[in-house]
Write a protein that holds these residues in place. Structure first.
Motif, short mmCIF file in Angstrom:
data_model
loop_
_atom_site.label_atom_id
_atom_site.label_comp_id
_atom_site.label_asym_id
_atom_site.label_seq_id
_atom_site.Cartn_x
_atom_site.Cartn_y
_atom_site.Cartn_z
N UNK A 14 0.83 -1.21 0.00
CA UNK A 14 0.00 0.00 0.00
C UNK A 14 0.86 1.26 0.00
N UNK A 15 2.09 1.12 0.50
CA UNK A 15 3.05 2.23 0.49
C UNK A 15 4.38 1.68 -0.01
N UNK A 16 5.33 2.56 -0.23
CA UNK A 16 6.68 2.11 -0.56
C UNK A 16 7.34 1.55 0.70
N UNK A 17 8.09 0.47 0.53
CA UNK A 17 8.77 -0.20 1.64
C UNK A 17 10.22 -0.44 1.25
N UNK A 18 11.13 -0.11 2.15
CA UNK A 18 12.53 -0.47 1.96
C UNK A 18 12.97 -1.32 3.14
N UNK A 19 13.48 -2.50 2.85
CA UNK A 19 13.99 -3.42 3.87
C UNK A 19 15.51 -3.44 3.77
N UNK A 20 16.16 -2.98 4.82
CA UNK A 20 17.62 -2.96 4.85
C UNK A 20 18.20 -4.35 5.06
N UNK A 21 19.36 -4.58 4.46
CA UNK A 21 20.10 -5.81 4.72
C UNK A 21 20.82 -5.79 6.05
N UNK A 22 20.85 -4.63 6.70
CA UNK A 22 21.44 -4.54 8.03
C UNK A 22 22.95 -4.60 8.03
N UNK A 23 23.50 -4.63 9.23
CA UNK A 23 24.94 -4.53 9.42
C UNK A 23 25.55 -5.73 10.15
N UNK A 24 24.85 -6.27 11.11
CA UNK A 24 25.37 -7.39 11.88
C UNK A 24 24.76 -8.71 11.46
N UNK A 25 24.88 -9.69 12.36
CA UNK A 25 24.40 -11.04 12.07
C UNK A 25 23.56 -11.55 13.23
N UNK A 26 22.62 -12.43 12.90
CA UNK A 26 21.80 -13.09 13.89
C UNK A 26 21.92 -14.60 13.71
N UNK A 27 21.81 -15.32 14.80
CA UNK A 27 21.86 -16.79 14.84
C UNK A 27 23.28 -17.30 14.59
N UNK A 28 23.89 -16.88 13.45
CA UNK A 28 25.27 -17.23 13.17
C UNK A 28 25.97 -16.04 12.54
N UNK A 29 27.27 -15.85 12.78
CA UNK A 29 28.02 -14.74 12.19
C UNK A 29 28.43 -15.06 10.76
N UNK A 30 27.45 -15.11 9.87
CA UNK A 30 27.69 -15.61 8.52
C UNK A 30 26.85 -14.81 7.54
N UNK A 31 27.48 -14.34 6.45
CA UNK A 31 26.77 -13.65 5.37
C UNK A 31 27.35 -14.08 4.02
N UNK A 32 26.45 -14.27 3.07
CA UNK A 32 26.85 -14.52 1.69
C UNK A 32 25.85 -13.80 0.79
N UNK A 33 26.34 -12.94 -0.10
CA UNK A 33 25.47 -12.31 -1.09
C UNK A 33 24.68 -11.12 -0.58
N UNK A 34 24.87 -10.75 0.66
CA UNK A 34 24.19 -9.57 1.20
C UNK A 34 25.13 -8.88 2.19
N UNK A 35 26.10 -8.11 1.67
CA UNK A 35 27.09 -7.47 2.55
C UNK A 35 26.43 -6.50 3.52
N UNK A 36 27.06 -6.27 4.66
CA UNK A 36 26.55 -5.25 5.58
C UNK A 36 26.40 -3.91 4.87
N UNK A 37 25.32 -3.21 5.18
CA UNK A 37 25.05 -1.98 4.44
C UNK A 37 24.48 -0.88 5.31
N UNK A 38 24.90 0.34 5.01
CA UNK A 38 24.19 1.55 5.41
C UNK A 38 23.28 1.90 4.25
N UNK A 39 22.05 2.23 4.53
CA UNK A 39 21.10 2.59 3.48
C UNK A 39 20.94 4.10 3.44
N UNK A 40 20.96 4.66 2.24
CA UNK A 40 20.69 6.08 2.06
C UNK A 40 19.50 6.22 1.12
N UNK A 41 18.41 6.77 1.64
CA UNK A 41 17.19 6.95 0.86
C UNK A 41 17.04 8.44 0.55
#
Length: 306
Positions: free
Chosen positions: A269-296
């Motif tokens: 119904x509106x515009x939505x932006x979902x950030x990929x975030x900066x840290x990790x949950x459950x396990x300290x593991x990321x692939x294909x979604x680097x930590x990010x600051x978002x600028x809108x």
């Protein structure tokens, strides 16, 4: 279908197939990479001639060695260098897993975040881990979390089902912050829980008293399916983009009612932006979604985008 937790428990076995992938997922992408992801848009309920730059920080999960105070200082400096009009923080400041060498006290990470600077201020909401980590609040079913108190002690207002009218160059808009939708999930261990969330979307938007455009901060993006078109933009985190994202697919974050809410820009119904975030949950593991600051960047300034 795997739950998010089951998916990450399986990562160790899967990544054992290739040592290089494992090393990258644990040691490079979550710790060494940091990008700025930029969105330029003019939602239907946002004036085209009203430029606003919003820097978004989500899901820090402060802990050593994965999100040290030094790394948070780097994030603060990179965010300030973007020269945003306003900075918003979308929750989950505390560690989201147990694979750490030190849990960083709230007083320490909040003091670093106090160095964020923007003309229209720095504004925060809480995430589920900020509630889950506070055992006293979970047992008593009420009260301000340690994270909430630390942020406000350092001059950063925390919104919980609240809204504030702000202005830029005489142009008004509303910043609304939703209470967390999963706040009391662990409390079920201590007592019967009628409702796990502290979110109240209706009460939050009822505090908007004129027709100025609204930006909604909501840690979990799922509420987007209920947010009315009165809201111009919803900013969310929580998902970490799935932490593992393969060819645009986040296997740990299934669609909600057929809507992909794992990462990026979408429109309900509106515009939505979902950030990929900066840290990790459950396990300290990321692939294909680097930590990010978002600028809108909302709106346009003259013939070129601001």
């Amino acid at each position: 279908m795997f739950s998010r937790r089951q998916f990450f428990r399986s990562i160790g076995g899967l990544t054992a197939l290739t040592a290089s992938t494992s090393a990258y997922g644990f040691g490079v992408e979550p710790v060494l990479r940091l990008r700025v992801t930029r969105y330029h848009l003019t939602p239907p309920r946002w004036p085209v001639d009203f430029p606003l730059k919003i820097a978004v920080i989500a899901d820090l999960h402060a802990c050593d060695p994965w999100m040290s105070l030094e790394r948070i200082e780097t994030i603060v400096a990179r965010t300030n260098a973007l020269e945003p009009d306003i900075i918003v923080m979308l929750g989950d400041y505390v560690a989201g897993h147990r694979h750490v060498t030190r849990f960083i006290p709230a007083s320490e990470w909040a003091a670093v975040l106090a160095n964020l600077k923007a003309p229209l201020g720095v504004h925060a909401i809480l995430g589920n881990h900020d509630y889950w980590d506070d055992k006293t609040v979970q047992r008593e079913g009420q009260g301000l979390t340690v994270a909430h108190r630390a942020l406000e002690a350092n001059g950063i207002p925390v919104y919980e089902n609240d809204a504030k009218r702000l202005t830029k160059a005489g142009r008004p808009f509303w910043l609304a912050g939703l209470g967390d939708q999963l706040a009391y999930m662990p409390a079920r261990r201590f007592r019967p829980v009628r409702r796990i969330g502290v979110d109240d979307l209706g009460a939050t938007l009822a505090k908007v008293t004129d027709d100025a455009p609204v930006i909604l901060l909501a840690h979990e993006p799922d509420v987007a399916l209920r947010v009315p078109s009165r809201v111009a933009l919803q900013l969310s985190g929580h998902t970490h983009g799935g932490q593992v994202r393969l060819l645009g697919w986040s296997p740990a974050v299934p669609p909600r009612q057929g809507v992909e809410l794992a990462y990026g820009h979408l429109r309900t119904n509106c515009d939505v932006i979902v950030s990929g975030g900066l840290g990790c949950s459950i396990m300290p593991f990321r692939i294909g979604v680097p930590p990010e600051i978002v600028l809108v960047t909302l709106g346009k300034s003259g013939p070129a985008m601001a």
